[in-house]
Design a protein around this motif. Structure first.
Motif, PDB file in Angstrom:
ATOM      1  N   GLY A  40     -78.124  47.186  25.573  1.00  0.00           N
ATOM      2  CA  GLY A  40     -79.389  46.541  25.263  1.00  0.00           C
ATOM      3  C   GLY A  40     -79.247  45.110  24.789  1.00  0.00           C
ATOM      4  O   GLY A  40     -79.917  44.699  23.839  1.00  0.00           O
ATOM      5  N   ILE A  41     -78.363  44.355  25.442  1.00  0.00           N
ATOM      6  CA  ILE A  41     -78.189  42.954  25.056  1.00  0.00           C
ATOM      7  C   ILE A  41     -78.549  42.041  26.226  1.00  0.00           C
ATOM      8  O   ILE A  41     -78.593  42.475  27.382  1.00  0.00           O
ATOM      9  CB  ILE A  41     -76.758  42.657  24.554  1.00  0.00           C
ATOM     10  N   ASP A  42     -78.791  40.794  25.914  1.00  0.00           N
ATOM     11  CA  ASP A  42     -79.159  39.799  26.918  1.00  0.00           C
ATOM     12  C   ASP A  42     -77.971  39.536  27.839  1.00  0.00           C
ATOM     13  O   ASP A  42     -76.878  39.189  27.381  1.00  0.00           O
ATOM     14  CB  ASP A  42     -79.573  38.509  26.204  1.00  0.00           C
ATOM     15  N   ARG A  43     -78.188  39.704  29.115  1.00  0.00           N
ATOM     16  CA  ARG A  43     -77.124  39.545  30.114  1.00  0.00           C
ATOM     17  C   ARG A  43     -76.468  38.166  30.031  1.00  0.00           C
ATOM     18  O   ARG A  43     -75.265  38.031  30.229  1.00  0.00           O
ATOM     19  CB  ARG A  43     -77.727  39.806  31.515  1.00  0.00           C
ATOM     20  N   THR A  44     -77.242  37.142  29.714  1.00  0.00           N
ATOM     21  CA  THR A  44     -76.695  35.788  29.694  1.00  0.00           C
ATOM     22  C   THR A  44     -75.752  35.536  28.517  1.00  0.00           C
ATOM     23  O   THR A  44     -75.034  34.541  28.510  1.00  0.00           O
ATOM     24  CB  THR A  44     -77.827  34.730  29.655  1.00  0.00           C
ATOM     25  N   THR A  45     -75.725  36.434  27.549  1.00  0.00           N
ATOM     26  CA  THR A  45     -74.838  36.257  26.401  1.00  0.00           C
ATOM     27  C   THR A  45     -73.476  36.896  26.607  1.00  0.00           C
ATOM     28  O   THR A  45     -72.591  36.742  25.762  1.00  0.00           O
ATOM     29  CB  THR A  45     -75.462  36.851  25.119  1.00  0.00           C
ATOM     30  N   ILE A  46     -73.280  37.592  27.705  1.00  0.00           N
ATOM     31  CA  ILE A  46     -72.047  38.340  27.926  1.00  0.00           C
ATOM     32  C   ILE A  46     -70.965  37.421  28.489  1.00  0.00           C
ATOM     33  O   ILE A  46     -71.142  36.801  29.535  1.00  0.00           O
ATOM     34  CB  ILE A  46     -72.298  39.535  28.861  1.00  0.00           C
ATOM     35  N   LYS A  47     -69.860  37.345  27.750  1.00  0.00           N
ATOM     36  CA  LYS A  47     -68.698  36.553  28.138  1.00  0.00           C
ATOM     37  C   LYS A  47     -67.494  37.481  28.269  1.00  0.00           C
ATOM     38  O   LYS A  47     -67.489  38.596  27.755  1.00  0.00           O
ATOM     39  CB  LYS A  47     -68.403  35.477  27.090  1.00  0.00           C
ATOM     40  N   GLY A  48     -66.462  36.989  28.899  1.00  0.00           N
ATOM     41  CA  GLY A  48     -65.274  37.798  29.146  1.00  0.00           C
ATOM     42  C   GLY A  48     -64.569  38.295  27.908  1.00  0.00           C
ATOM     43  O   GLY A  48     -63.984  39.376  27.912  1.00  0.00           O
ATOM     44  N   ASP A  49     -64.621  37.517  26.824  1.00  0.00           N
ATOM     45  CA  ASP A  49     -63.908  37.925  25.617  1.00  0.00           C
ATOM     46  C   ASP A  49     -64.737  38.820  24.697  1.00  0.00           C
ATOM     47  O   ASP A  49     -64.296  39.175  23.612  1.00  0.00           O
ATOM     48  CB  ASP A  49     -63.394  36.704  24.854  1.00  0.00           C
ATOM     49  N   LEU A  50     -65.918  39.209  25.151  1.00  0.00           N
ATOM     50  CA  LEU A  50     -66.754  40.111  24.358  1.00  0.00           C
ATOM     51  C   LEU A  50     -65.993  41.418  24.120  1.00  0.00           C
ATOM     52  O   LEU A  50     -65.503  42.037  25.052  1.00  0.00           O
ATOM     53  CB  LEU A  50     -68.065  40.382  25.096  1.00  0.00           C
ATOM     54  N   ASN A  51     -65.888  41.800  22.866  1.00  0.00           N
ATOM     55  CA  ASN A  51     -65.147  42.996  22.475  1.00  0.00           C
ATOM     56  C   ASN A  51     -66.136  44.131  22.213  1.00  0.00           C
ATOM     57  O   ASN A  51     -67.094  43.957  21.460  1.00  0.00           O
ATOM     58  CB  ASN A  51     -64.322  42.686  21.215  1.00  0.00           C
ATOM     59  N   PHE A  52     -65.878  45.275  22.845  1.00  0.00           N
ATOM     60  CA  PHE A  52     -66.810  46.396  22.742  1.00  0.00           C
ATOM     61  C   PHE A  52     -67.005  46.854  21.299  1.00  0.00           C
ATOM     62  O   PHE A  52     -68.128  47.083  20.865  1.00  0.00           O
ATOM     63  CB  PHE A  52     -66.344  47.572  23.608  1.00  0.00           C
ATOM     64  N   GLN A  53     -65.921  46.988  20.579  1.00  0.00           N
ATOM     65  CA  GLN A  53     -66.028  47.498  19.216  1.00  0.00           C
ATOM     66  C   GLN A  53     -66.491  46.418  18.243  1.00  0.00           C
ATOM     67  O   GLN A  53     -67.416  46.629  17.454  1.00  0.00           O
ATOM     68  CB  GLN A  53     -64.686  48.064  18.759  1.00  0.00           C
ATOM     69  N   ASN A  54     -65.871  45.261  18.277  1.00  0.00           N
ATOM     70  CA  ASN A  54     -66.174  44.221  17.288  1.00  0.00           C
ATOM     71  C   ASN A  54     -67.507  43.516  17.540  1.00  0.00           C
ATOM     72  O   ASN A  54     -68.231  43.211  16.605  1.00  0.00           O
ATOM     73  CB  ASN A  54     -65.055  43.180  17.244  1.00  0.00           C
ATOM     74  N   ASP A  55     -67.807  43.221  18.803  1.00  0.00           N
ATOM     75  CA  ASP A  55     -69.010  42.454  19.119  1.00  0.00           C
ATOM     76  C   ASP A  55     -70.239  43.318  19.393  1.00  0.00           C
ATOM     77  O   ASP A  55     -71.361  42.889  19.167  1.00  0.00           O
ATOM     78  CB  ASP A  55     -68.762  41.533  20.323  1.00  0.00           C
ATOM     79  N   LEU A  56     -70.010  44.519  19.910  1.00  0.00           N
ATOM     80  CA  LEU A  56     -71.132  45.394  20.256  1.00  0.00           C
ATOM     81  C   LEU A  56     -71.280  46.572  19.308  1.00  0.00           C
ATOM     82  O   LEU A  56     -72.204  47.369  19.459  1.00  0.00           O
ATOM     83  CB  LEU A  56     -70.960  45.929  21.684  1.00  0.00           C
ATOM     84  N   ASP A  57     -70.363  46.704  18.370  1.00  0.00           N
ATOM     85  CA  ASP A  57     -70.369  47.853  17.450  1.00  0.00           C
ATOM     86  C   ASP A  57     -70.403  49.175  18.204  1.00  0.00           C
ATOM     87  O   ASP A  57     -71.061  50.130  17.783  1.00  0.00           O
ATOM     88  CB  ASP A  57     -71.541  47.776  16.470  1.00  0.00           C
TER      89      ASP A  57
END
Length: 82
Positions: A19-36
């Motif tokens: 449920g996040i904005d598609r345009t904010t997704i970058k390659g270094d996005l971490n599933f646990q740390n950034d998305l909880d």
């Protein structure tokens, strides 16, 4: 599929599932740390990856996928993404 196409498809999955904005997704996005993402969230994401790319991801391999880039690299190396 190109690496960019794989990234875009994975980013779409992440945006929808978390449920996040598609345009904010970058390659270094971490599933646990950034998305909880908890373990259930991550298992559901892995199942979505398997379905989207027609591959099976072992539990051991899934444990090594921590970022979007790592998911892209895994798919590029292991899926039939022609």
């Amino acid at each position: 599929m190109t690496k960019e196409e794989v990234f875009n498809k994975i980013a779409d999955l992440v945006a929808e599932q978390f449920g996040i904005d598609r345009t904010t997704i970058k390659g270094d996005l971490n599933f646990q740390n950034d998305l909880d993402a908890d373990s259930i969230d991550f298992v559901e994401f892995v199942l979505s990856l398997e379905s989207a790319f027609g591959t099976d991801i072992s539990d051991e391999d899934a444990e090594n996928i921590k970022t979007i880039d790592e998911a892209v690299d895994y798919v590029m190396s292991n899926a039939d993404n022609k």
